[in-house]
Design a protein around this motif. Structure first.
Motif, PDB file in Angstrom:
ATOM      1  N   PRO A 143       0.832  -1.214   0.000  1.00 16.84           N
ATOM      2  CA  PRO A 143       0.000   0.000   0.000  1.00 16.84           C
ATOM      3  C   PRO A 143       0.866   1.263   0.000  1.00 16.84           C
ATOM      4  CG  PRO A 143       0.093  -0.951   2.197  1.00 16.84           C
ATOM      5  CD  PRO A 143       0.839  -1.893   1.304  1.00 16.84           C
ATOM      6  N   LYS A 144       0.404   2.286  -0.717  1.00 15.71           N
ATOM      7  CA  LYS A 144       1.083   3.585  -0.689  1.00 15.71           C
ATOM      8  C   LYS A 144       0.629   4.368   0.536  1.00 15.71           C
ATOM      9  CE  LYS A 144       1.348   4.071  -5.737  1.00 15.71           C
ATOM     10  NZ  LYS A 144       0.895   4.874  -6.902  1.00 15.71           N
ATOM     11  N   LYS A 145       1.465   5.272   0.994  1.00  9.31           N
ATOM     12  CA  LYS A 145       1.133   6.057   2.184  1.00  9.31           C
ATOM     13  C   LYS A 145      -0.101   6.932   1.965  1.00  9.31           C
ATOM     14  CE  LYS A 145       5.771   6.272   4.193  1.00  9.31           C
ATOM     15  NZ  LYS A 145       6.904   7.152   4.585  1.00  9.31           N
ATOM     16  N   LYS A 146      -0.250   7.452   0.747  1.00  6.21           N
ATOM     17  CA  LYS A 146      -1.358   8.371   0.473  1.00  6.21           C
ATOM     18  C   LYS A 146      -2.480   7.696  -0.314  1.00  6.21           C
ATOM     19  CE  LYS A 146       1.518  12.519   0.595  1.00  6.21           C
ATOM     20  NZ  LYS A 146       1.949  13.739  -0.140  1.00  6.21           N
ATOM     21  N   GLY A 147      -2.568   6.380  -0.174  1.00  2.00           N
ATOM     22  CA  GLY A 147      -3.625   5.652  -0.869  1.00  2.00           C
ATOM     23  C   GLY A 147      -3.134   5.026  -2.155  1.00  2.00           C
ATOM     24  N   GLY A 148      -3.739   3.907  -2.519  1.00  2.00           N
ATOM     25  CA  GLY A 148      -3.330   3.197  -3.725  1.00  2.00           C
ATOM     26  C   GLY A 148      -2.333   2.090  -3.405  1.00  2.00           C
ATOM     27  N   TRP A 149      -1.812   1.476  -4.474  1.00  2.00           N
ATOM     28  CA  TRP A 149      -0.928   0.317  -4.313  1.00  2.00           C
ATOM     29  C   TRP A 149       0.226   0.396  -5.301  1.00  2.00           C
ATOM     30  CZ3 TRP A 149      -2.652  -2.936  -0.435  1.00  2.00           C
ATOM     31  CH2 TRP A 149      -3.994  -2.799  -0.061  1.00  2.00           C
ATOM     32  N   TYR A 150       1.323  -0.335  -4.999  1.00  2.00           N
ATOM     33  CA  TYR A 150       2.419  -0.448  -5.962  1.00  2.00           C
ATOM     34  C   TYR A 150       3.004  -1.865  -5.911  1.00  2.00           C
ATOM     35  CZ  TYR A 150       5.718   0.220  -2.026  1.00  2.00           C
ATOM     36  OH  TYR A 150       6.425   0.097  -0.851  1.00  2.00           O
ATOM     37  N   ASP A 151       3.668  -2.271  -7.012  1.00  2.00           N
ATOM     38  CA  ASP A 151       4.195  -3.634  -7.141  1.00  2.00           C
ATOM     39  C   ASP A 151       5.336  -3.893  -6.159  1.00  2.00           C
ATOM     40  OD1 ASP A 151       2.451  -3.699  -9.224  1.00  2.00           O
ATOM     41  OD2 ASP A 151       3.940  -4.110 -10.792  1.00  2.00           O
ATOM     42  N   ALA A 152       5.353  -5.087  -5.590  1.00  2.00           N
ATOM     43  CA  ALA A 152       6.440  -5.476  -4.682  1.00  2.00           C
ATOM     44  C   ALA A 152       7.659  -5.953  -5.469  1.00  2.00           C
ATOM     45  CB  ALA A 152       5.961  -6.577  -3.739  1.00  2.00           C
ATOM     46  N   PHE A 153       7.422  -6.722  -6.537  1.00  2.00           N
ATOM     47  CA  PHE A 153       8.519  -7.266  -7.344  1.00  2.00           C
ATOM     48  C   PHE A 153       8.727  -6.377  -8.567  1.00  2.00           C
ATOM     49  CE2 PHE A 153       6.711 -11.009  -5.163  1.00  2.00           C
ATOM     50  CZ  PHE A 153       7.852 -11.483  -4.534  1.00  2.00           C
ATOM     51  N   ARG A 154       9.938  -5.805  -8.668  1.00  2.00           N
ATOM     52  CA  ARG A 154      10.248  -4.916  -9.792  1.00  2.00           C
ATOM     53  C   ARG A 154      11.671  -5.197 -10.270  1.00  2.00           C
ATOM     54  NH1 ARG A 154       8.651  -1.993  -5.665  1.00  2.00           N
ATOM     55  NH2 ARG A 154      10.677  -0.958  -5.441  1.00  2.00           N
ATOM     56  N   GLY A 155      11.809  -5.357 -11.589  1.00  2.00           N
ATOM     57  CA  GLY A 155      13.130  -5.607 -12.167  1.00  2.00           C
ATOM     58  C   GLY A 155      13.734  -6.926 -11.707  1.00  2.00           C
ATOM     59  N   ARG A 156      12.898  -7.952 -11.610  1.00  2.00           N
ATOM     60  CA  ARG A 156      13.365  -9.233 -11.062  1.00  2.00           C
ATOM     61  C   ARG A 156      12.905 -10.427 -11.896  1.00  2.00           C
ATOM     62  NH1 ARG A 156      15.133  -8.836  -5.678  1.00  2.00           N
ATOM     63  NH2 ARG A 156      14.847  -6.744  -4.807  1.00  2.00           N
ATOM     64  N   ILE A 157      13.727 -11.496 -11.854  1.00  2.00           N
ATOM     65  CA  ILE A 157      13.300 -12.808 -12.342  1.00  2.00           C
ATOM     66  C   ILE A 157      12.454 -13.422 -11.234  1.00  2.00           C
ATOM     67  CG2 ILE A 157      14.059 -15.144 -12.942  1.00  2.00           C
ATOM     68  CD1 ILE A 157      14.568 -13.174 -15.148  1.00  2.00           C
ATOM     69  N   LEU A 158      11.299 -13.967 -11.592  1.00  2.00           N
ATOM     70  CA  LEU A 158      10.379 -14.521 -10.595  1.00  2.00           C
ATOM     71  C   LEU A 158      10.391 -16.049 -10.627  1.00  2.00           C
ATOM     72  CD1 LEU A 158       8.481 -12.929  -8.638  1.00  2.00           C
ATOM     73  CD2 LEU A 158       9.458 -11.584 -10.477  1.00  2.00           C
ATOM     74  N   PHE A 159      10.532 -16.629  -9.434  1.00  2.00           N
ATOM     75  CA  PHE A 159      10.480 -18.083  -9.256  1.00  2.00           C
ATOM     76  C   PHE A 159       9.208 -18.426  -8.481  1.00  2.00           C
ATOM     77  CE2 PHE A 159      14.886 -16.802  -9.464  1.00  2.00           C
ATOM     78  CZ  PHE A 159      15.481 -17.740 -10.294  1.00  2.00           C
ATOM     79  N   PRO A 160       8.178 -18.948  -9.136  1.00  2.00           N
ATOM     80  CA  PRO A 160       6.989 -19.372  -8.389  1.00  2.00           C
ATOM     81  C   PRO A 160       7.347 -20.529  -7.456  1.00  2.00           C
ATOM     82  CG  PRO A 160       6.548 -19.276 -10.751  1.00  2.00           C
ATOM     83  CD  PRO A 160       8.027 -19.176 -10.574  1.00  2.00           C
ATOM     84  N   ILE A 161       6.824 -20.485  -6.255  1.00  2.00           N
ATOM     85  CA  ILE A 161       7.082 -21.535  -5.263  1.00  2.00           C
ATOM     86  C   ILE A 161       5.823 -22.380  -5.139  1.00  2.00           C
ATOM     87  CG2 ILE A 161       7.663 -22.000  -2.856  1.00  2.00           C
ATOM     88  CD1 ILE A 161       8.977 -19.128  -2.887  1.00  2.00           C
ATOM     89  N   PHE A 162       5.946 -23.661  -5.480  1.00  2.00           N
ATOM     90  CA  PHE A 162       4.806 -24.572  -5.466  1.00  2.00           C
ATOM     91  C   PHE A 162       4.820 -25.435  -4.210  1.00  2.00           C
ATOM     92  CE2 PHE A 162       5.650 -23.621  -9.878  1.00  2.00           C
ATOM     93  CZ  PHE A 162       4.403 -23.562 -10.486  1.00  2.00           C
ATOM     94  N   ASP A 163       3.631 -25.799  -3.734  1.00  2.00           N
ATOM     95  CA  ASP A 163       3.583 -26.823  -2.694  1.00  2.00           C
ATOM     96  C   ASP A 163       3.588 -28.184  -3.378  1.00  2.00           C
ATOM     97  OD1 ASP A 163       0.997 -27.336  -3.582  1.00  2.00           O
ATOM     98  OD2 ASP A 163      -0.002 -26.513  -1.818  1.00  2.00           O
ATOM     99  N   VAL A 164       3.553 -29.248  -2.592  1.00  2.00           N
ATOM    100  CA  VAL A 164       3.684 -30.592  -3.155  1.00  2.00           C
ATOM    101  C   VAL A 164       2.494 -30.950  -4.047  1.00  2.00           C
ATOM    102  CG1 VAL A 164       2.561 -31.849  -1.270  1.00  2.00           C
ATOM    103  CG2 VAL A 164       4.426 -32.934  -2.540  1.00  2.00           C
ATOM    104  N   HIS A 165       1.373 -30.221  -3.895  1.00  2.00           N
ATOM    105  CA  HIS A 165       0.185 -30.479  -4.716  1.00  2.00           C
ATOM    106  C   HIS A 165       0.167 -29.635  -5.990  1.00  2.00           C
ATOM    107  CE1 HIS A 165      -1.284 -32.741  -1.321  1.00  2.00           C
ATOM    108  NE2 HIS A 165      -1.173 -31.684  -0.546  1.00  2.00           N
ATOM    109  N   GLY A 166       1.239 -28.863  -6.220  1.00  2.22           N
ATOM    110  CA  GLY A 166       1.323 -28.069  -7.436  1.00  2.22           C
ATOM    111  C   GLY A 166       0.636 -26.722  -7.360  1.00  2.22           C
TER     112      GLY A 166
END
Length: 592
Positions: A192-215
């Motif tokens: 969350p932004k301080k004055k309202g709204g939202w912004y992305d947590a992951f920026r300029g990154r390679i993303l690795f999804p983390i799966f549980d054993v059930h996929g």
């Protein structure tokens, strides 16, 4: 509802309608052997069959690994199922209709919310993956992964993604998909932004999804491309994500782990990708956290052969040393693969060292041997004080080994390294933790140790002649048992009989913890009816006499020790009291 899902009556109906011989035969080739059927154990590697099934009692036991239980236990172990899943599987097989599970309103809300969270992670994963593999914005990510040697099939199999260096790309996408943004924030995808709204947590990154054993996707790891901190950003803990329980890549590795009967435990995302890409798919990785008991217990469902593959630096050595006590307490004789100093698995394999890696994996070092060598290297072995520290720390670690035979072998190995007789270490004060019996549970190894014959026969009477349980209980002899494993078994049988007024062996197997269940199944297969040699009354009387006589001898030994200590300290009145107790014990002993 029994076990939180099904009524006790329904579970009993399924158990009575099921045939353990039919179920086990789906997994094991069995041959008739007297009253039993014998085959190769599905839970450990063996060449000589030691796995037994008794159709009459509806139980199984392996004399090799000690596993035992009823049809539910077998299906849970063989199929990596929970108890409710095993119940459903058997109900389906034998045409038994199960009542629909009716969760409470709170449980319904929790399940519904979890499904929404999984769905949000899936939407985010598809967004990141599409950017990486199809969009112009993903060119930076594609180029970076190419430099790291990641092939397209690995990118696809592990659903890698890319988050551009922008503030609201994912936010906008989630809004288009009409996702509740406060839930996305709970997952750590946006802030969350301080004055309202939202912004992305992951920026300029390679993303690795983390799966549980059930996929299912439970979280993400993001590797920064370019300069900046932190290099890795991981999803926070949430309702669906607990770092200490999840292993990266397990959903893709579990079949290979079972096939190879081994698992390699690496540290990083890229280490895992390099291992899988080079054919070592029986590998998983921790998620920026130390190995936990839960991790080890999860992997033990698939194999007992666990091998660490940590970085070949001081941090990696410390990680190995931290993990050793966990392995020992979980009864896993883990090993470690060591690479050339300064190289991690990703770097080593990218240099084309696949064959050399295979050679090093074949020569993996037992972790406890590595620990001994580390002790010798880090203490002054030319000084007495240094040797004392090695002995103390070594014995402290050995004391975590539940199996007494393995414990003694390692004590011998430590003595050889110190160049002292093993008796020297045997005389040292024991630093072994008190057994779990003191907390009411028996460890499997203690259950399988040599058992006092008379106590074993009393438990045998309880198993073969449950109608004698009230009489046995009234004598109070169970409180005088020397062996804690047998005492635990006897107490469990007594409690079950008192609760229901009868004892169904197969039902009892489903009501106790693993060590007790394995011990009871071993007794049932190994021990014939004790009363076959005489009346139950006579057998019980002889056993009680033997147990009490043995207890008196133990008491006398302890008393003599106290008398010697009192004599050395000129005990006065205290010594007189001890001598009187000894005379009293002597009179009791003569009574036998």
């Amino acid at each position: 509802m029994a076990n939180g899902f099904f009524s006790e009556d329904k579970v009993s109906e399924i158990r009575e309608r099921s045939n353990i011989l039919e179920v086990v035969s789906d997994y094991v080739t069995l041959k008739k052997a007297g009253k039993n059927h014998r085959g190769l154990c599905p839970f450990h590697s063996e060449k000589t069959p030691s796995f037994m099934v008794n159709e009459e009692k509806q139980i199984f036991h392996c004399f090799g690994c000690g596993a035992g239980g009823n049809v539910f236990t077998f299906l849970m172990k063989a199929g990596n199922l929970t108890f409710p899943q095993a119940v459903e599987e058997l109900a389906k097989r034998y045409g038994i209709r199960l009542p629909s599970r009716e969760p409470s309103p709170a449980q319904k809300r929790e399940v519904e919310k979890k499904e929404v969270l999984f769905q949000i992670n899936r939407i985010a994963c598809d967004y990141f993956h599409d950017l990486l593999t199809r969009r112009r914005e993903g060119e930076i990510g594609r180029r970076y992964l190419s430099q790291r040697g990641a092939k397209d099939e690995m990118i696809e199999e592990h659903r890698l993604g890319y988050a551009p260096d922008a503030w609201n790309g994912l936010v906008g996408h989630l809004q288009e998909k009409k996702v509740r943004l406060e839930f996305a924030s709970e997952l750590g995808l946006i802030f969350p932004k301080k004055k309202g709204g939202w912004y992305d947590a992951f920026r300029g990154r390679i993303l690795f999804p983390i799966f549980d054993v059930h996929g299912r996707i439970v979280g993400f790891g993001g590797r920064l491309i370019g300069q900046g901190e932190p290099k890795y950003l991981n999803s926070p803990e949430s309702t669906i994500y607990h770092k200490g329980e999840i292993l990266y890549g397990l959903q893709a590795a579990k079949s290979s782990i079972q096939e190879k009967d081994s698992v390699m435990i690496a540290e990083g995302y890229f280490d895992l990708l390099a291992l899988h890409q080079n054919g070592f798919k029986q590998s998983v990785a921790t998620l920026g956290t130390a190995l936990t008991p839960h991790h080890i217990r999860t992997l033990k469902r698939y194999t007992k052969n666990l091998v660490t593959l940590f970085d070949s630096d001081e941090a990696g050595a410390k990680a190995n040393l931290r993990s050793l006590p966990l392995f020992l307490e979980e009864e896993v004789a883990a090993k470690a693969i060591f690479l050339p100093k300064g190289q991690d698995p990703d770097e080593f394999l990218r240099k084309g060292n696949s064959k050399e890696f295979e050679r090093r994996a074949a020569g993996a070092v037992p972790l406890i041997d590595f620990f001994f060598e580390w002790l010798l290297k880090n203490h002054d072995m030319k000084s007495i004080e240094g040797k004392v520290k090695v002995a103390q720390e070594g014995l402290g670690m050995i004391g975590r080994i539940p199996n007494p035979i393995r414990r003694n072998f390692y004590k011998k190995a430590l003595a050889e390294r110190l160049n002292v007789p093993q008796s020297f270490l045997d005389e040292a004060p024991s630093s072994r933790k008190t057994g779990s019996f003191e907390e009411g549970k028996a460890s499997k190894t203690e259950v399988l140790e040599r058992l006092p014959r008379s106590e074993e026969m009393v438990v045998g009477l309880m198993l073969h002649h449950p109608e004698w349980i009230p009489t046995i209980s009234e004598t109070g002899i169970l409180q005088e048992f020397e062996n804690p494993a047998l005492k635990r078994m006897a107490d469990v049988l007594k409690d079950l009989f008192e609760k229901k007024g009868k004892l169904d062996i197969s039902e009892a197997m489903g009501s106790v913890d693993d060590p007790v269940r394995d011990g009871l199944s071993r007794l049932l297969f190994q021990q014939s009816d004790p009363a076959a040699a005489g009346s139950p009354e006579r057998i019980l009387k002889d056993c009680i006499q033997s147990i009490r006589k043995k207890k008196l001898r133990r008491d006398e030994g302890e008393l003599l020790k106290k008398i010697r200590e009192a004599e050395g300290g000129q005990g006065g009145n205290g010594l007189d009291a001890l001598l009187m107790k000894r005379q009293e014990l002597a009179r009791k002993t003569k009574g036998f």
